[in-house]
Design an enzyme around this catalytic site. Structure first.
Site, PDB file in Angstrom:
ATOM      1  CG  HIS A 117      40.128  37.317  46.917  1.00 34.47           C
ATOM      2  ND1 HIS A 117      40.516  38.630  47.038  1.00 34.47           N
ATOM      3  CD2 HIS A 117      41.021  36.618  47.660  1.00 34.47           C
ATOM      4  CE1 HIS A 117      41.574  38.718  47.819  1.00 34.47           C
ATOM      5  NE2 HIS A 117      41.902  37.503  48.214  1.00 34.47           N
ATOM      6  CG  ASN A 176      45.799  40.646  50.989  1.00 32.55           C
ATOM      7  OD1 ASN A 176      46.927  40.440  51.415  1.00 32.55           O
ATOM      8  ND2 ASN A 176      44.837  41.138  51.743  1.00 32.55           N
ATOM      9  CG  ASP A 203      43.618  43.756  43.114  1.00 34.77           C
ATOM     10  OD1 ASP A 203      42.530  44.309  43.359  1.00 34.77           O
ATOM     11  OD2 ASP A 203      44.161  42.959  43.903  1.00 34.77           O
ATOM     12  CG  HIS A 243      44.839  51.392  50.815  1.00 32.87           C
ATOM     13  ND1 HIS A 243      43.589  51.071  51.302  1.00 32.87           N
ATOM     14  CD2 HIS A 243      45.317  50.259  50.231  1.00 32.87           C
ATOM     15  CE1 HIS A 243      43.328  49.805  51.043  1.00 32.87           C
ATOM     16  NE2 HIS A 243      44.355  49.292  50.387  1.00 32.87           N
TER      17      HIS A 243
END
Length: 429
Positions: free
Chosen positions: A180, A279, A306, A310
């Site tokens: 990352h 991100n 990715d 949520h």
């Protein structure tokens, strides 16, 4: 059980096949590929006329959220979303609760997957204990337990000594560390790309150079120890440039990007708020064009999602307080086909290679191919079918997509895993 997929456009980048023909599945493996295969002793015939028949997609960067965050996603719902998106193999990141930083936790995750997963589920092991960046994990033990790679994704690994040691200890496996690449100090509390728009909106930015700094560091470490590093979710023009330079210098480095980085810009934050917060952040039009060029010239090896679900409540918060991330398993193929194939004219085989064959090769998975004897992991999709993204119909628990309402061209019709149909679009109609 034998299945005959009849008269589909078979695309298999692993061997260069790109033709209309038949594909025979016997049990859980590919038994034959060719024209006019006999129908004797076949239990099921699937008419694939007008459809592309390709190796199932391999998404080497997802967040399944289980254990610990089941309100966001579970293995059952996450892998159902994968099946709906044509993905037959997923790699789950380690930022669960508890963190997947011990061999017994990998065993636990695989036991859960055995019970609930409808596609192949693999996991990474954390590079550092608790993803705290202070103590290296048991690299050899994690690999022996079945880790498909190592990564502290979600948290930049700022400790160069740990990264270097992990690269050394990973070498016998031939598998990568997934990095990352964002300098943690520079991006702390940042919510979007740093620039004129972030200043206008009054938000702390995440500068592009933060991504580029850490990827160059990790490339240099890989070069120093002859290790293998894979750069996650590339989003900047500079990152593409530096990865290209490192590859040209002979460093063992591969890289991925996501559909959001070649379809959207930072302006979506102003339009959609936290729904477009991710991100690394959405960048500028110049960055989008560089990402596309990086995919075209091979600097960027694969396309992943990715996938980061949520809850609705979390994403309703104001931008600085909302979590970063978006779901992607059910939209990634449609977005990639719409932009890369239909808008830019890249061949279908290009998209399949980036989303299936290449990631399978990076992780050394027995996937990403339709050659005889390979696992019968297959996706059938209609390359010219248009559809509208409707999050309320997702199989994922996550509804946090900035692509709601988009009309896409290219839709999954059927997903087969180990010879079993795990998704059939006709059943939804």
């Amino acid at each position: 059980m034998k299945k005959l997929i009849r008269a589909g456009h078979v695309i298999d980048p692993s061997c260069g096949r790109d033709e209309v023909c038949d594909l025979l599945i016997d049990g859980d493996v590919i038994a034959a590929v060719g024209a006019n295969l006999p129908e004797e002793s076949v239990d099921e015939i699937i008419d694939a006329n007008g459809l592309v028949v390709a190796p199932g997609l391999v998404d080497m960067h997802t967040h399944m959220r289980e254990p610990g965050f089941e309100a966001k996603e579970t293995i059952a719902t996450g892998t159902a979303a994968a099946a709906r998106g044509g993905v037959t193999s997923v790699l789950a990141m380690a930022n669960t609760m508890p963190v997947i930083d011990r061999p017994e936790r990998i065993a636990d995750l695989y036991a859960r997957a055995e019970k609930d997963a409808v596609v192949h589920l693999y996991t990474v092991g954390a590079v550092s204990m608790g993803m705290q960046g202070k103590e290296i994990s048991d690299v050899e033990g994690l690999l022996q337990a079945g880790a498909a790679a190592l990564s502290d994704d979600g948290v930049p690994l700022m400790n160069a000594e740990i990264m270097r040691e992990a690269l050394i200890r990973m070498k016998p496996s031939g598998l990568p560390i997934l990095s990352h690449s964002e300098d943690g100090d520079m991006v702390r509390a940042g919510v979007m790309n740093e620039g004129e728009l972030s200043r206008k909106l009054g938000y702390k930015g995440r500068p592009a150079v933060a991504e580029e700094l850490l990827l160059v560091r990790d490339g240099m470490l890989a070069a120093d120890v002859d290790g293998y590093v894979h750069i996650c979710h590339v989003s900047t023009k500079g990152a593409v440039k530096y990865i290209r330079m490192l590859k040209d210098a002979g460093v063992h480095i591969t890289a991925e990007t996501c559909p959001q980085y070649f379809t959207m810009t930072e302006e979506e934050i102003e339009k959609q708020g936290a729904m477009a917060k991710v991100n690394p952040p959405l960048r500028t039009r110049d960055d989008v064009e560089a990402i596309i060029e990086g995919l075209k010239d091979g600097t960027l090896d694969c396309i992943i999602t990715d996938h980061a679900p949520h809850t609705v409540e979390e994403k309703k918060r104001e931008v600085p307080k909302a979590p970063s991330g978006m779901v992607g398993l059910e939209t990634s193929l449609g977005l990639s086909l719409t932009v890369l194939h239909h808008q830019l004219g890249l061949p279908l085989s290009f998209v399949v290679e980036k989303m299936s064959t290449a990631p399978a090769k990076i992780l050394k998975l027995n996937a990403g191919t339709l050659q005889v004897g390979a696992p019968a992991d297959v996706v059938l999709f209609a390359p010219n079918e248009t559809w509208t993204v409707e999050p309320e119909k997702f199989a994922s628990k996550g509804r946090n997509t900035p692509f709601a309402g988009w009309e896409l061209t290219g839709r999954v019709r059927c997903t087969i895993v180990s010879g079993e149909t795990v998704y059939d679009a006709a059943a939804e109609q």
